[in-house]
Design an enzyme around this catalytic site. Structure first.
Site, PDB file in Angstrom:
ATOM      1  CB  SER A 212      -0.960  -0.033   1.191  1.00  0.00           C
ATOM      2  OG  SER A 212      -1.982   0.921   1.056  1.00  0.00           O
ATOM      3  CD  GLU A 338      -4.835  -4.004  -4.467  1.00  0.00           C
ATOM      4  OE1 GLU A 338      -5.127  -3.594  -3.328  1.00  0.00           O
ATOM      5  OE2 GLU A 338      -3.793  -4.637  -4.713  1.00  0.00           O
ATOM      6  CG  HIS A 454      -5.546  -2.383  -0.016  1.00  0.00           C
ATOM      7  ND1 HIS A 454      -4.652  -2.246  -1.053  1.00  0.00           N
ATOM      8  CD2 HIS A 454      -5.122  -1.550   0.966  1.00  0.00           C
ATOM      9  CE1 HIS A 454      -3.730  -1.338  -0.711  1.00  0.00           C
ATOM     10  NE2 HIS A 454      -3.986  -0.911   0.506  1.00  0.00           N
TER      11      HIS A 454
END
Length: 568
Positions: A212, A338, A454
């Site tokens: 990230s 994501e 994610h």
């Protein structure tokens, strides 16, 4: 985002005696502990926590580049983690796993090390982890890397760096030049170069990896002249530079924060002097208020990176185009959904219950508001609607919500990742992936339509399935046999890449742990855009969503160019 402190692992004494490990660093001696994974009970991992890699960034050093660590006398206890850098900790209430602690302090610039050996001539490859958290929160050791060290004979280093305004506020001049969180990362790499040999590591084989905003940080370090020679290879999981893009008017945000805190803003020197007098609690609270005020400008931190002329001489896109990069070996990739659940849950009203047309339109406009010129925003929204919603049922709120999650994920992570892969592949060795594995401990708490979201790979790559990971509710995380098997594969890929620059090449790998032979991962090149579909059973494919990637990386930039304003 998952968490666990090393004391949750099975602990023990160093082989051959009762003494806890002591290692000499450039600043002084440190005493660590010994840990074991649940499946390698005869393989000790030596752990050292909370070692200062820089001087405390307090007082006059607030908003400044880090200084070297202050030496100490005697043997420093390195059995527990240091404080995390100041941030709003309320976000972590959303995660299932228990944090090692919740203490924050401005004196937070420390490293943590997991190593399977303390032999100075071992020269094991080093994986240096850069944590995520949007550059506004996070910690070096939210979860341990004991398994990765034990299973793959790798030295793993994690560290804290300054986040939020304390890490990225900039006045655009010498009073607060900005990007000090990135400069902390550089200082941590310098510390590794100077000290890691004594922990069994090879300073000539350092791979930085992150997820990230940590993956974006890796990308920034790849293009920054300040980190040249401090690492050899790079891994970006779910993020690149553009995921945490630069902001061209940082002084505006610094003034907004100063006004929140009652500081005079007539000149930058007195403004920063005033901000240096404020408590970290006041700064964190003001940052939160500012975050809410600018929320309608787009999904962005109030204090993004900035082009400062030193750490970042130009926008990352310019540096990538010029081939000014610090590595020829880059492994990067995305999860296949994501923005499927975690991120939209925190920003989309009533997420999970569907999305009406009005909300969908408003969210799309917010998505394009920050990065694109006003004159072309309506055109971009129309293009996105056609590409993602064509043939779909616009009267189905769940279908509309799903379309938005794909648009958001492609915009933030997937398309920028493909763009960086293309830019580096012409001159270096690039390995691209799409992770499709949904861990069992996450899938039970989410709707069936959510794919690999994610953060889903974090504990898999770390090997947490081979440890006892405490939950916030007092229990222990439950991992399936599939979680464990997938974890062994992923750890092997990551470690092979750190050792050899090729994720499929296990040359020099461990002989005393259950390391699988992994399927062949082809290199990504301009002429052969191959990528790996990572899963319980991984396989290679050609062509990384070419239509969607062309939309973001070719069609939309041409729309912007036609509007008369360069995309940067």
């Amino acid at each position: 985002m998952e968490a666990k402190h090393s004391h949750g692992c099975k602990g023990g004494e160093a082989s051959g005696g009762n003494e806890l490990p002591v290692v000499t660093t450039a600043s002084g001696k440190v005493r660590g502990t010994v840990q074991y994974t649940n499946d390698l009970l005869d393989k000790p991992v030596y752990t050292f926590k909370g070692i200062p890699y820089a001087a405390p960034p307090v007082g006059d050093l607030r908003f400044r580049a880090p200084k070297p660590a202050v030496p100490w006398e005697g043997i420093r206890d390195a059995s527990t983690l240091g404080a995390f850098c100041p941030q709003d900790m309320s976000f972590f209430a959303l995660i299932a796993t228990k944090l090692p602690h919740t203490v924050t302090d401005e004196d937070c610039l420390t490293v943590n090390i997991d190593t399977p050996t303390l032999e100075k001539n071992a020269r094991l490859p080093v994986l240096l982890w850069i944590h995520g958290g949007g550059l506004i929160l996070g910690m070096g050791e939210q979860f341990p890397y004991t398994s990765l060290a034990a299973h793959q004979d790798i030295v793993v280093v994690t560290f804290n760096y300054r986040v939020g305004p304390l890490g990225f506020l900039s006045t655009g001049d010498e009073n607060a030049p900005g990007n000090v969180g990135f400069l902390d990362q550089v200082q941590a790499m310098v510390w590794v170069q100077e000290n890691i040999t004594n922990f069994g590591g090879d300073p000539g084989r350092v791979t930085i990896f992150g997820q990230s905003a940590g993956a974006a940080s890796v990308c920034y370090q790849v293009v920054s002249p300040l980190s040249k020679g401090l690492f050899q290879r790079a891994i970006s999981q779910s993020g690149v530079c553009q995921t945490c893009d630069t902001f061209s008017k940082p002084l505006e945000r610094a003034v907004m924060l100063a006004e929140e805190l009652g500081c005079d803003t007539k000149d930058t020197a007195s403004m920063i002097a005033c901000l240096r007098q404020k408590s970290t609690d006041d700064i964190v609270a003001a940052h939160q208020r500012l975050f809410m005020k600018i929320a309608d400008l787009g999904f962005t931190s109030p204090f993004p990176p900035s082009v400062d002329g030193v750490f970042l001489p130009a926008h990352p896109n310019v540096l990538l185009e010029k081939g000014q990069v610090n590595t020829g070996s880059y492994l990067l990739g995305v999860n296949n959904h994501e923005c499927g659940f975690l991120i939209p849950s925190s920003i989309v009203p009533n997420f999970g219950q569907g999305m009406d047309e009005e909300t969908f339109s408003a969210m799309l406009k917010t998505l394009v508001r920050q990065p694109y010129p006003v004159s072309v925003q309506d055109n971009i929204v129309a293009v996105l609607r056609k590409a993602y919603c064509n043939g779909g049922d616009q009267d189905d709120p769940l279908a509309t919500q799903y379309q938005f999650t794909k648009i958001m994920g492609d915009n933030m992570v997937v398309a920028p990742t493909a763009s960086v892969a293309d830019r580096i592949a012409g001159s270096g060795h690039v390995y691209l992936y799409e992770n499709q594995y949904i861990p069992s401990f996450l899938s039970a708490d989410r709707p069936d339509w959510v794919g690999c979201d994610h953060d889903d790979e974090l504990l898999i790559v770390a090997g947490a399935a081979m440890l006892d990971v405490p939950r916030q509710d007092g229990g222990i995380m439950s991992f399936s046999e599939e979680d464990k098997k997938t974890s062994l594969y992923y750890m092997a890929y990551w470690a092979n890449f750190a050792r050899t620059g090729n994720p499929s090449d296990r040359t020099g790998g461990p002989v005393d742990s259950p390391t699988p032979t992994v399927p062949e991962w082809p290199q990504y090149t301009p002429g052969n855009p191959a990528y790996m579909k990572l899963d319980l059973t991984s396989s290679a494919d050609i062509g990384f969503h070419p239509d969607r990637m062309a939309l973001w990386n070719d069609v939309i930039p041409k729309l912007v160019a036609a509007s008369g304003r360069d995309e940067l």
